[in-house]
Structures are given as structure tokens and as C-alpha cells.
Design a protein around this motif. Sequence first.
Motif, PDB file in Angstrom:
ATOM      1  N   ALA A 172     -32.004 -52.965 -32.140  1.00 56.56           N
ATOM      2  CA  ALA A 172     -30.922 -53.543 -31.341  1.00 56.56           C
ATOM      3  C   ALA A 172     -30.859 -55.028 -31.681  1.00 56.56           C
ATOM      4  CB  ALA A 172     -31.202 -53.356 -29.857  1.00 56.56           C
ATOM      5  N   TYR A 190     -21.109 -57.683 -29.975  1.00 59.07           N
ATOM      6  CA  TYR A 190     -20.974 -56.231 -30.026  1.00 59.07           C
ATOM      7  C   TYR A 190     -22.351 -55.574 -30.057  1.00 59.07           C
ATOM      8  CZ  TYR A 190     -20.244 -51.583 -31.944  1.00 59.07           C
ATOM      9  OH  TYR A 190     -20.292 -50.236 -32.165  1.00 59.07           O
ATOM     10  N   ARG A 191     -23.242 -56.118 -30.916  1.00 57.28           N
ATOM     11  CA  ARG A 191     -24.592 -55.576 -31.017  1.00 57.28           C
ATOM     12  C   ARG A 191     -25.344 -55.730 -29.704  1.00 57.28           C
ATOM     13  NH1 ARG A 191     -25.978 -51.861 -34.608  1.00 57.28           N
ATOM     14  NH2 ARG A 191     -25.430 -52.430 -36.701  1.00 57.28           N
ATOM     15  N   GLU A 194     -24.018 -53.045 -27.426  1.00 57.16           N
ATOM     16  CA  GLU A 194     -24.465 -51.732 -27.901  1.00 57.16           C
ATOM     17  C   GLU A 194     -25.946 -51.500 -27.617  1.00 57.16           C
ATOM     18  OE1 GLU A 194     -23.252 -49.345 -31.881  1.00 57.16           O
ATOM     19  OE2 GLU A 194     -24.505 -51.112 -32.191  1.00 57.16           O
ATOM     20  N   GLY A 195     -26.754 -52.560 -27.737  1.00 60.95           N
ATOM     21  CA  GLY A 195     -28.190 -52.424 -27.576  1.00 60.95           C
ATOM     22  C   GLY A 195     -28.685 -52.714 -26.167  1.00 60.95           C
TER      23      GLY A 195
END
Length: 199
Positions: A172, A190-191, A194-195
Motif C-alpha cells: 500500500a 489514490y494509493r 486504495e490502501g
Amino acid sequence: MSYNINALSELSEQFEKLPGIGRKTAQRLAFYVLGMSAEDAQRFAETIVRAHREIKRCKVCQNLSDTEVCSVCADEGRDRSTICVVEDPRDVFAFERTKEYFGIYHILGGLISPIDGIGPDKLYIKELLARLNNSEVKEIIMATSPTVEGEATAMYVSRLIKPLGIKVTRLAYGIPVGGVLEYADEVTLYRALEGRSEL
């Protein structure tokens, strides 16, 4: 002390070939080396030559080692069901500093980068696949850089591994501790989303 200008220029040029070293830093390093005692300069040169001669790739994970099998691969206490795949031996040192990862590693030796002429055949991917014949491996953690090349390499390797029935995960990536959201780019945000994990 008088300096041979040609030798000084050559020494400076050699330092400048190192990553992250510009002309001024290279000159500063060259003058520093020239200011060393003859014994210290000799020891410095011998250390470089010995390291280049004695340090090789671990026959299991491709990490740097002065023995045939590196200390991580030789450690029977490591969790052999998890392999963390990284691009460079420096990444192993980074993970080991955390003292939180107890699995083993595989070093790819770079990233897929067609622009630089680096295809999958130039990386240690087939060596990784050969290790997966061992049913002990349950998870592969793709820990390549969050760059276009890093993402492409992670996707390529994961497509080869998934048919083997082994779980493939990705690190992540997100906002660093102490980071400010305002300055984060879209991919990082975004990461981070997402994580995200439950508190």
C-alpha cells in the motif's frame, strides 16, 4: 602537497560516474581522497577492489552476499511462505531496518523499462518462478516502486504467478507520516485511499 592535474581530473571523473554525484561533489571527494594518508588511501582502494571481487549474488534470492547463500536465505527462522519481491538489494536493507518483516526476499535486479532497453529477460524473473515450485510459498508481496515502470513490472510478474494459485499482493502506498495532503499528487492520494485500513 602538489597534485598531478591529470590524475586529479581522472579521479574526479570517476567519482562523477557515481549516482547522485555532480561535478563539484566529485571534485570535493577527489581532493578529500588526495588529502588522505597513503595508508588510508591504499586501504580505501583495497576495500573497493575486495568488495567488487568477493560480493556476489545469492544463488537463491539474488541479493548481494559474500557467501553463496545470503544470511536471510540461510536463516531457518524466516517465514518461507512469504516472498517479498523488490527491485534492488537496497530495498532489502530498507525492509530489514523496520524489523517488522520476517519472510524472505527475491531481488529482480531492476524494473521493466522498454525505453532503457530493459525487458523481462534482463531481470531475475525466471529465477523467481523456479523458486515457486516449492509448495511452501503462499504469498508474493510485490514491493516495486510506485512508478510507471514499477507498476508495469508488478503487473507482469503477478500475471505469471497467479495461475500457480499463489496469492499476490502489492504494497500500500500513500501519504507519508508528516506529509501534507495539499502537496500530494493524484496517484499518491489514490494509493492512500486504495490502501486504507480500518481503525
